[in-house]
Motif scaffolding. Structure first.
Motif, PDB file in Angstrom:
ATOM      1  N   SER A 103      -2.350   2.837  -1.301  1.00 52.45           N
ATOM      2  CA  SER A 103      -3.486   2.772  -2.055  1.00 52.45           C
ATOM      3  C   SER A 103      -3.810   3.915  -3.129  1.00 52.45           C
ATOM      4  O   SER A 103      -4.543   4.020  -3.457  1.00 52.45           O
ATOM      5  CB  SER A 103      -5.009   2.704  -1.361  1.00 52.45           C
ATOM      6  OG  SER A 103      -4.904   1.738  -0.447  1.00 52.45           O
ATOM      7  N   GLY A 104      -2.759   4.582  -3.295  1.00 51.18           N
ATOM      8  CA  GLY A 104      -2.893   5.755  -4.159  1.00 51.18           C
ATOM      9  C   GLY A 104      -2.948   6.902  -3.616  1.00 51.18           C
ATOM     10  O   GLY A 104      -2.724   8.034  -4.230  1.00 51.18           O
ATOM     11  N   ASN A 105      -3.189   7.094  -2.382  1.00 53.06           N
ATOM     12  CA  ASN A 105      -3.476   8.606  -1.943  1.00 53.06           C
ATOM     13  C   ASN A 105      -2.323   9.131  -1.092  1.00 53.06           C
ATOM     14  O   ASN A 105      -1.851   8.344  -0.159  1.00 53.06           O
ATOM     15  CB  ASN A 105      -4.744   8.509  -0.858  1.00 53.06           C
ATOM     16  CG  ASN A 105      -4.973  10.047  -0.222  1.00 53.06           C
ATOM     17  OD1 ASN A 105      -4.422  10.297   0.586  1.00 53.06           O
ATOM     18  ND2 ASN A 105      -6.078  10.304  -0.379  1.00 53.06           N
ATOM     19  N   LEU A 106      -1.626  10.216  -1.470  1.00 52.85           N
ATOM     20  CA  LEU A 106      -0.276  10.445  -1.206  1.00 52.85           C
ATOM     21  C   LEU A 106      -0.318  11.002   0.432  1.00 52.85           C
ATOM     22  O   LEU A 106       0.440  10.896   1.139  1.00 52.85           O
ATOM     23  CB  LEU A 106       0.310  11.451  -1.983  1.00 52.85           C
ATOM     24  CG  LEU A 106       0.480  11.188  -3.533  1.00 52.85           C
ATOM     25  CD1 LEU A 106       1.113  12.279  -4.179  1.00 52.85           C
ATOM     26  CD2 LEU A 106       1.078   9.743  -3.663  1.00 52.85           C
ATOM     27  N   GLY A 107      -1.445  11.822   0.817  1.00 54.83           N
ATOM     28  CA  GLY A 107      -1.644  12.137   2.164  1.00 54.83           C
ATOM     29  C   GLY A 107      -1.694  11.106   3.203  1.00 54.83           C
ATOM     30  O   GLY A 107      -0.885  11.240   4.114  1.00 54.83           O
ATOM     31  N   ASN A 108      -2.479   9.891   3.108  1.00 54.72           N
ATOM     32  CA  ASN A 108      -2.338   8.908   3.747  1.00 54.72           C
ATOM     33  C   ASN A 108      -0.953   8.072   3.885  1.00 54.72           C
ATOM     34  O   ASN A 108      -0.457   8.141   4.883  1.00 54.72           O
ATOM     35  CB  ASN A 108      -3.071   7.832   3.450  1.00 54.72           C
ATOM     36  CG  ASN A 108      -4.662   8.050   3.321  1.00 54.72           C
ATOM     37  OD1 ASN A 108      -5.118   9.115   3.821  1.00 54.72           O
ATOM     38  ND2 ASN A 108      -5.666   7.207   2.827  1.00 54.72           N
ATOM     39  N   ASP A 109      -0.183   8.190   2.806  1.00 57.52           N
ATOM     40  CA  ASP A 109       0.865   7.628   2.763  1.00 57.52           C
ATOM     41  C   ASP A 109       2.144   8.626   3.413  1.00 57.52           C
ATOM     42  O   ASP A 109       2.945   8.096   4.127  1.00 57.52           O
ATOM     43  CB  ASP A 109       1.633   7.345   1.309  1.00 57.52           C
ATOM     44  CG  ASP A 109       0.982   6.114   0.816  1.00 57.52           C
ATOM     45  OD1 ASP A 109      -0.154   5.658   1.413  1.00 57.52           O
ATOM     46  OD2 ASP A 109       1.094   5.924  -0.496  1.00 57.52           O
ATOM     47  N   GLY A 110       2.020   9.705   3.266  1.00 59.51           N
ATOM     48  CA  GLY A 110       2.615  10.808   4.107  1.00 59.51           C
ATOM     49  C   GLY A 110       2.794  10.667   5.606  1.00 59.51           C
ATOM     50  O   GLY A 110       3.543  10.983   6.384  1.00 59.51           O
ATOM     51  N   SER A 111       1.566  10.481   6.065  1.00 59.10           N
ATOM     52  CA  SER A 111       1.201  10.245   7.425  1.00 59.10           C
ATOM     53  C   SER A 111       1.988   9.019   7.866  1.00 59.10           C
ATOM     54  O   SER A 111       2.619   8.845   8.883  1.00 59.10           O
ATOM     55  CB  SER A 111      -0.199  10.117   7.832  1.00 59.10           C
ATOM     56  OG  SER A 111      -0.867  11.440   7.636  1.00 59.10           O
ATOM     57  N   LEU A 112       1.804   7.872   7.232  1.00 57.77           N
ATOM     58  CA  LEU A 112       2.707   6.707   7.509  1.00 57.77           C
ATOM     59  C   LEU A 112       3.979   7.108   7.648  1.00 57.77           C
ATOM     60  O   LEU A 112       4.666   6.645   8.503  1.00 57.77           O
ATOM     61  CB  LEU A 112       2.411   5.847   6.563  1.00 57.77           C
ATOM     62  CG  LEU A 112       3.101   4.442   6.653  1.00 57.77           C
ATOM     63  CD1 LEU A 112       2.969   3.761   7.923  1.00 57.77           C
ATOM     64  CD2 LEU A 112       2.892   3.566   5.338  1.00 57.77           C
ATOM     65  N   GLU A 113       4.632   7.801   6.423  1.00 55.15           N
ATOM     66  CA  GLU A 113       6.164   8.009   6.546  1.00 55.15           C
ATOM     67  C   GLU A 113       6.433   8.779   7.745  1.00 55.15           C
ATOM     68  O   GLU A 113       7.638   8.597   8.295  1.00 55.15           O
ATOM     69  CB  GLU A 113       6.351   9.000   5.002  1.00 55.15           C
ATOM     70  CG  GLU A 113       7.848   9.052   4.987  1.00 55.15           C
ATOM     71  CD  GLU A 113       8.208   9.551   3.640  1.00 55.15           C
ATOM     72  OE1 GLU A 113       9.209  10.219   3.587  1.00 55.15           O
ATOM     73  OE2 GLU A 113       6.957   9.807   2.677  1.00 55.15           O
ATOM     74  N   ALA A 126       2.484  -3.936   8.720  1.00 59.83           N
ATOM     75  CA  ALA A 126       1.237  -3.112   8.158  1.00 59.83           C
ATOM     76  C   ALA A 126       0.021  -4.049   7.908  1.00 59.83           C
ATOM     77  O   ALA A 126       0.216  -4.922   7.348  1.00 59.83           O
ATOM     78  CB  ALA A 126       1.473  -2.218   7.102  1.00 59.83           C
ATOM     79  N   LEU A 127      -1.256  -3.463   8.163  1.00 59.07           N
ATOM     80  CA  LEU A 127      -2.237  -4.040   7.588  1.00 59.07           C
ATOM     81  C   LEU A 127      -3.057  -2.976   6.844  1.00 59.07           C
ATOM     82  O   LEU A 127      -3.460  -2.006   7.634  1.00 59.07           O
ATOM     83  CB  LEU A 127      -3.224  -4.801   8.734  1.00 59.07           C
ATOM     84  CG  LEU A 127      -4.452  -5.384   8.161  1.00 59.07           C
ATOM     85  CD1 LEU A 127      -4.282  -6.525   7.608  1.00 59.07           C
ATOM     86  CD2 LEU A 127      -5.543  -5.606   9.479  1.00 59.07           C
ATOM     87  N   CYS A 128      -3.103  -2.919   5.422  1.00 62.24           N
ATOM     88  CA  CYS A 128      -3.221  -1.928   4.638  1.00 62.24           C
ATOM     89  C   CYS A 128      -3.908  -2.065   3.342  1.00 62.24           C
ATOM     90  O   CYS A 128      -4.123  -3.190   3.236  1.00 62.24           O
ATOM     91  CB  CYS A 128      -1.976  -1.128   4.520  1.00 62.24           C
ATOM     92  SG  CYS A 128      -0.790  -2.000   3.587  1.00 62.24           S
ATOM     93  N   GLY A 129      -4.208  -1.106   2.757  1.00 66.52           N
ATOM     94  CA  GLY A 129      -4.830  -1.280   1.391  1.00 66.52           C
ATOM     95  C   GLY A 129      -4.080  -1.695   0.122  1.00 66.52           C
ATOM     96  O   GLY A 129      -4.599  -2.311  -0.649  1.00 66.52           O
ATOM     97  N   GLY A 130      -2.758  -1.279   0.192  1.00 66.10           N
ATOM     98  CA  GLY A 130      -1.816  -1.551  -0.756  1.00 66.10           C
ATOM     99  C   GLY A 130      -0.543  -2.154  -0.286  1.00 66.10           C
ATOM    100  O   GLY A 130       0.336  -1.708  -0.430  1.00 66.10           O
ATOM    101  N   PRO A 131      -0.806  -3.553  -0.073  1.00 69.24           N
ATOM    102  CA  PRO A 131       0.359  -4.128   0.848  1.00 69.24           C
ATOM    103  C   PRO A 131       1.744  -4.047   0.228  1.00 69.24           C
ATOM    104  O   PRO A 131       2.846  -4.040   0.467  1.00 69.24           O
ATOM    105  CB  PRO A 131      -0.077  -5.369   0.995  1.00 69.24           C
ATOM    106  CG  PRO A 131      -1.199  -5.848   0.322  1.00 69.24           C
ATOM    107  CD  PRO A 131      -1.778  -4.498   0.128  1.00 69.24           C
ATOM    108  N   GLU A 132       1.610  -4.411  -1.241  1.00 67.82           N
ATOM    109  CA  GLU A 132       2.669  -4.370  -2.252  1.00 67.82           C
ATOM    110  C   GLU A 132       3.400  -3.273  -1.896  1.00 67.82           C
ATOM    111  O   GLU A 132       4.637  -3.246  -2.165  1.00 67.82           O
ATOM    112  CB  GLU A 132       2.405  -4.893  -3.428  1.00 67.82           C
ATOM    113  CG  GLU A 132       1.405  -6.268  -3.585  1.00 67.82           C
ATOM    114  CD  GLU A 132       0.556  -6.348  -3.466  1.00 67.82           C
ATOM    115  OE1 GLU A 132      -0.391  -4.998  -3.177  1.00 67.82           O
ATOM    116  OE2 GLU A 132      -0.276  -7.234  -3.513  1.00 67.82           O
ATOM    117  N   VAL A 133       2.815  -1.868  -2.197  1.00 71.13           N
ATOM    118  CA  VAL A 133       3.269  -0.910  -2.306  1.00 71.13           C
ATOM    119  C   VAL A 133       4.042  -0.330  -1.122  1.00 71.13           C
ATOM    120  O   VAL A 133       5.256   0.073  -0.994  1.00 71.13           O
ATOM    121  CB  VAL A 133       2.346   0.358  -2.705  1.00 71.13           C
ATOM    122  CG1 VAL A 133       2.914   1.636  -2.642  1.00 71.13           C
ATOM    123  CG2 VAL A 133       1.843   0.136  -4.124  1.00 71.13           C
TER     124      VAL A 133
END
Length: 404
Positions: A11-21, A38-45
């Protein structure tokens, strides 16, 4: 094993995506047989970047836009009902669901109860009813004043099958909100498990080397709504004065962000400073942020995961702190003296702290190297504990292989 990951991811928050990574890296290394989506805010990303199937978190596409018209309000209302069944259907398809990091149990930034807190409650309640294990892994928590939000967060935590926190105050906050935390552990933030780029050598020039400044579209927290614009103006004015002072000293300043919404702050600072020494970085991940920060002599940052990135690459860091989580993180890394309130940025005082930080640069780099080694060891314990709780058969087979 069918594993789902859940949250405001992509969804644009790099911290959230870093935790997923970090969690995906663990799953691919230790549980390659797991089937992940995933069930998430930005599924395409998420699907494009991480190569896993992804479903939109909310049925109503305008969930996080302010609803002022009757049609939008009705759409949100219908969406809340539809999401009950959508979430349950998604949870039913999994053996385990992981919520990777993020401040999912806090409201340190503006938050409405019917937004993400409601979605998290649906997830955890569905997990309990359908016997799917839901794990809140390395999450952040904080005391919440708003009663509906606090109730949803408390019940979400109670219904989860596994909980761990990114700092001790998070666990304490959940205990104070009525959650039994006797078996819950504290580990470093999941982003510390990501690969680390090499830190650059500090500048030896008399004028000093580059400084990385992490900025944020900061308007205060959930309880600051009445003062939001005043807080934002003070933050922007103080940060701009600080950047201008560095530039006037001949220091190159690299502005970085942690969320797409921060771009307006970068533009305002660049426009006000108007110097070729002040430039903006375009970071698409925490890895990009770490590379920017590793090239700096020092970092001054606001967002929590900007601080994590700077500390992880071992660069002396000063926090523009807006919540206890930032103060705790800095203290754990031996930089507790280098916190400055984001709500009351005083450029002159900030410059004094910054100059003291640079005077102690060599000492602080050694301290950070030691603390980071300890954090890496603790995170290995985290993933071992997670495997034992969520993948007991796999953990038992691994133990047998390790037995001489």
């Amino acid at each position: 094993m069918r594993v789902g990951v859940f949250g405001l991811l992509g969804s644009g928050n790099l911290g959230n995506d870093g935790s997923l990574e970090a969690v995906l890296g663990h799953l691919r290394a230790d549980h390659p047989e797991a089937v992940v989506d995933a069930l998430c805010g930005g599924p395409e990303v998420v699907a494009a970047r991480y190569g896993i199937p992804a479903t939109r978190l909310h049925w109503y596409r305008g969930e996080y836009r302010t609803a002022s018209r009757a049609g939008a309000i009705a759409g949100k209302g219908v969406g809340k009902l539809v999401d009950v069944f959508r979430t349950a259907a998604w949870v039913r398809r999994h053996d385990v669901v992981i919520v990777p990091g993020m401040g999912v149990l806090e409201a340190t930034l503006p938050l409405r109860p019917w937004g993400f807190p409601y979605a998290l409650f649906l997830l955890c309640a569905s997990g309990r009813l359908l016997r799917t294990r839901v794990a809140l892994v390395g999450v952040g928590a904080a005391a919440i004043g708003d009663r509906p939000t606090r109730a949803l967060v408390r019940w979400s935590a109670r219904l989860a099958a596994y909980r761990s926190y990114r700092d001790a105050p998070s666990r304490d906050a959940m205990r104070e909100m009525g959650v039994d935390t006797a078996r819950d552990e504290v580990y470093p933030d999941l982003a510390f498990a990501l690969p680390t780029p090499s830190a650059g050598a500090p500048s030896t020039s008399s004028g000093g080397g580059p400084v990385c400044v992490g900025v944020m579209d900061f308007h205060g927290g959930n309880d600051d709504r009445a003062r939001a614009e005043e807080i934002h103006r003070r933050y922007l004015d103080g940060t701009t004065r600080f950047v201008r002072a560095l530039v006037e000293d001949g220091r190159p300043v690299r502005l970085v962000t942690g969320d797409e919404c921060d771009a307006t702050v970068v533009a305002a600072i660049l426009d006000a400073v108007d110097s070729p020494l002040a430039t903006a970085a375009k970071a698409a991940s925490l890895a990009d942020l770490m590379k920017e920060m590793a090239a700096a002599d020092a970092v001054v940052a606001t967002r929590y995961h900007n601080l994590v990135c700077a500390l992880k690459v071992g660069v002396p860091t000063l926090a523009l702190s807006y919540a206890a989580k930032s103060d705790t993180l800095m203290a754990e890394r031996g930089l507790g003296a280098y916190c400055h309130p984001a709500r009351e940025v005083d450029a002159d005082r900030l410059l004094e702290q910054f100059r003291d930080l640079e005077r102690r640069s060599a000492e602080l780099r050694r301290t950070l190297a030691e603390r980071n080694r300890a954090a890496a060891e603790r995170l290995q314990h985290q993933f071992t504990a997670l495997a034992t709780a969520l993948f007991p058969a796999a953990a038992h087979a691994h133990a047998l292989r390790e037995t001489p």
